[in-house]
Enzyme design. Structure first.
Site, PDB file in Angstrom:
ATOM      1  N   HIS A   1     -17.819   3.847  -0.648  1.00  0.00           N
ATOM      2  CA  HIS A   1     -17.755   2.382  -0.691  1.00  0.00           C
ATOM      3  C   HIS A   1     -16.823   1.975  -1.830  1.00  0.00           C
ATOM      4  O   HIS A   1     -16.971   2.470  -2.960  1.00  0.00           O
ATOM      5  CB  HIS A   1     -19.125   1.778  -0.979  1.00  0.00           C
ATOM      6  CG  HIS A   1     -20.175   2.017   0.061  1.00  0.00           C
ATOM      7  ND1 HIS A   1     -20.541   1.061   0.986  1.00  0.00           N
ATOM      8  CD2 HIS A   1     -20.953   3.106   0.323  1.00  0.00           C
ATOM      9  CE1 HIS A   1     -21.504   1.553   1.755  1.00  0.00           C
ATOM     10  NE2 HIS A   1     -21.785   2.783   1.376  1.00  0.00           N
TER      11      HIS A   1
ATOM     12  N   GLY B   1     -29.870   5.905  -0.067  1.00  0.00           N
ATOM     13  CA  GLY B   1     -29.439   4.754   0.722  1.00  0.00           C
ATOM     14  C   GLY B   1     -28.396   5.060   1.781  1.00  0.00           C
ATOM     15  O   GLY B   1     -27.768   4.148   2.317  1.00  0.00           O
ATOM     16  N   GLN B   2     -28.210   6.354   2.096  1.00  0.00           N
ATOM     17  CA  GLN B   2     -27.220   6.708   3.117  1.00  0.00           C
ATOM     18  C   GLN B   2     -27.776   6.413   4.501  1.00  0.00           C
ATOM     19  O   GLN B   2     -28.844   6.924   4.867  1.00  0.00           O
ATOM     20  CB  GLN B   2     -26.841   8.194   3.006  1.00  0.00           C
ATOM     21  CG  GLN B   2     -25.747   8.600   3.988  1.00  0.00           C
ATOM     22  CD  GLN B   2     -25.299  10.055   3.814  1.00  0.00           C
ATOM     23  OE1 GLN B   2     -25.892  10.812   3.031  1.00  0.00           O
ATOM     24  NE2 GLN B   2     -24.284  10.440   4.547  1.00  0.00           N
TER      25      GLN B   2
ATOM     26  N   ASN C   1     -23.403   6.895  -1.328  1.00  0.00           N
ATOM     27  CA  ASN C   1     -24.838   7.035  -1.123  1.00  0.00           C
ATOM     28  C   ASN C   1     -25.109   8.373  -0.451  1.00  0.00           C
ATOM     29  O   ASN C   1     -24.373   8.780   0.464  1.00  0.00           O
ATOM     30  CB  ASN C   1     -25.365   5.885  -0.262  1.00  0.00           C
ATOM     31  CG  ASN C   1     -25.221   4.542  -0.954  1.00  0.00           C
ATOM     32  OD1 ASN C   1     -25.328   4.452  -2.172  1.00  0.00           O
ATOM     33  ND2 ASN C   1     -24.958   3.490  -0.183  1.00  0.00           N
TER      34      ASN C   1
ATOM     35  N   HIS D   1     -18.679   8.685   3.364  1.00  0.00           N
ATOM     36  CA  HIS D   1     -17.885   7.475   3.147  1.00  0.00           C
ATOM     37  C   HIS D   1     -18.038   7.056   1.695  1.00  0.00           C
ATOM     38  O   HIS D   1     -19.112   7.153   1.109  1.00  0.00           O
ATOM     39  CB  HIS D   1     -18.305   6.341   4.085  1.00  0.00           C
ATOM     40  CG  HIS D   1     -19.781   6.112   4.151  1.00  0.00           C
ATOM     41  ND1 HIS D   1     -20.629   6.945   4.852  1.00  0.00           N
ATOM     42  CD2 HIS D   1     -20.573   5.167   3.589  1.00  0.00           C
ATOM     43  CE1 HIS D   1     -21.868   6.512   4.733  1.00  0.00           C
ATOM     44  NE2 HIS D   1     -21.869   5.434   3.957  1.00  0.00           N
TER      45      HIS D   1
ATOM     46  N   ASP E   1     -16.189  -3.106   5.495  1.00  0.00           N
ATOM     47  CA  ASP E   1     -17.592  -2.950   5.872  1.00  0.00           C
ATOM     48  C   ASP E   1     -18.037  -4.144   6.715  1.00  0.00           C
ATOM     49  O   ASP E   1     -17.692  -5.294   6.429  1.00  0.00           O
ATOM     50  CB  ASP E   1     -18.462  -2.835   4.609  1.00  0.00           C
ATOM     51  CG  ASP E   1     -19.839  -2.280   4.909  1.00  0.00           C
ATOM     52  OD1 ASP E   1     -20.133  -1.154   4.487  1.00  0.00           O
ATOM     53  OD2 ASP E   1     -20.632  -2.978   5.584  1.00  0.00           O
TER      54      ASP E   1
HETATM   55  P1  AMP Z   1     -24.450   3.732   3.724  1.00  0.00           P
HETATM   56  O1  AMP Z   1     -25.683   2.871   3.772  1.00  0.00           O
HETATM   57  O2  AMP Z   1     -24.011   4.118   2.357  1.00  0.00           O
HETATM   58  O3  AMP Z   1     -24.575   4.917   4.661  1.00  0.00           O
HETATM   59  O4  AMP Z   1     -23.270   2.823   4.256  1.00  0.00           O
HETATM   60  C1  AMP Z   1     -23.028   2.612   5.606  1.00  0.00           C
HETATM   61  C2  AMP Z   1     -22.229   1.344   5.692  1.00  0.00           C
HETATM   62  O5  AMP Z   1     -21.593   1.309   6.948  1.00  0.00           O
HETATM   63  C3  AMP Z   1     -23.045   0.063   5.561  1.00  0.00           C
HETATM   64  O6  AMP Z   1     -22.576  -0.680   4.445  1.00  0.00           O
HETATM   65  C4  AMP Z   1     -22.789  -0.656   6.888  1.00  0.00           C
HETATM   66  O7  AMP Z   1     -22.684  -2.046   6.726  1.00  0.00           O
HETATM   67  C5  AMP Z   1     -21.482  -0.033   7.330  1.00  0.00           C
HETATM   68  N1  AMP Z   1     -21.212  -0.016   8.759  1.00  0.00           N
HETATM   69  C6  AMP Z   1     -22.017   0.435   9.737  1.00  0.00           C
HETATM   70  N2  AMP Z   1     -21.399   0.331  10.933  1.00  0.00           N
HETATM   71  C7  AMP Z   1     -20.173  -0.182  10.694  1.00  0.00           C
HETATM   72  C8  AMP Z   1     -19.055  -0.529  11.499  1.00  0.00           C
HETATM   73  N3  AMP Z   1     -19.067  -0.363  12.837  1.00  0.00           N
HETATM   74  N4  AMP Z   1     -17.953  -1.045  10.909  1.00  0.00           N
HETATM   75  C9  AMP Z   1     -17.930  -1.237   9.575  1.00  0.00           C
HETATM   76  N5  AMP Z   1     -18.934  -0.911   8.755  1.00  0.00           N
HETATM   77  C10 AMP Z   1     -20.053  -0.410   9.301  1.00  0.00           C
END
Ligand code: AMP
Length: 115
Positions: A103, A94-95, A88, A101, A30
């Site tokens: 985490h 929180g998505q 999420n 994805h 991340d």
């Molecule tokens: P969510 O908030 O559950 O949708 O998680 C999205 C996650 O994607 C967040 O933790 C961001 O930090 C991560 N994220 C967004 N863009 C990138 C990227 N280019 N490379 C790695 N992680 C990313």
């Protein structure tokens, strides 16, 4: 899917720190880690999220949970200390990226419930 950042990562169109990859899944660090180990496990085929699941998605979701997550946890040496898997879903969940994805978080004590 056009303009989906995780589709672009899955297609190696934009860089990421990949920790695991196979035909169906890619997992990468991340960008904004919330724990010493924070990896996102992503199906290569676009799925919007949990609310968009169709029965056929059981295969890739099962693969992520049964095969990939514990394998990465072992690889990154947090299997014994413990870790958390989070999906999420939607705005209040929180998505922020509309490509499914999981985490994988570890390397520190987790608190409950998450804020
Ligand atoms: P969510 O908030 O559950 O949708 O998680 C999205 C996650 O994607 C967040 O933790 C961001 O930090 C991560 N994220 C967004 N863009 C990138 C990227 N280019 N490379 C790695 N992680 C990313």
């Amino acid at each position: 899917m056009a303009d989906c950042i995780f589709c672009k990562i899955a297609g190696h169109e934009i860089p990421s720190e990949v920790v695991y990859e196979d035909d169906a899944v890619i997992a990468f660090r991340d960008l904004n880690p919330q724990a010493p180990v924070h990896v996102l496990i992503v199906p290569k085929r676009h799925i919007d999220g949990v609310n968009a699941f169709v029965p056929a998605d059981k295969v890739v979701v099962g693969h992520i949970l049964v095969d990939v997550a514990p394998k990465i946890a072992r690889q990154l040496e947090i299997s014994e200390s413990g870790y958390r898997l989070v999906i999420n879903t939607g705005k209040q969940g929180g998505q922020t990226v509309d490509h499914l994805h999981v985490h994988l978080l570890g390397g520190r004590d987790m608190t409950w419930p998450p804020g």
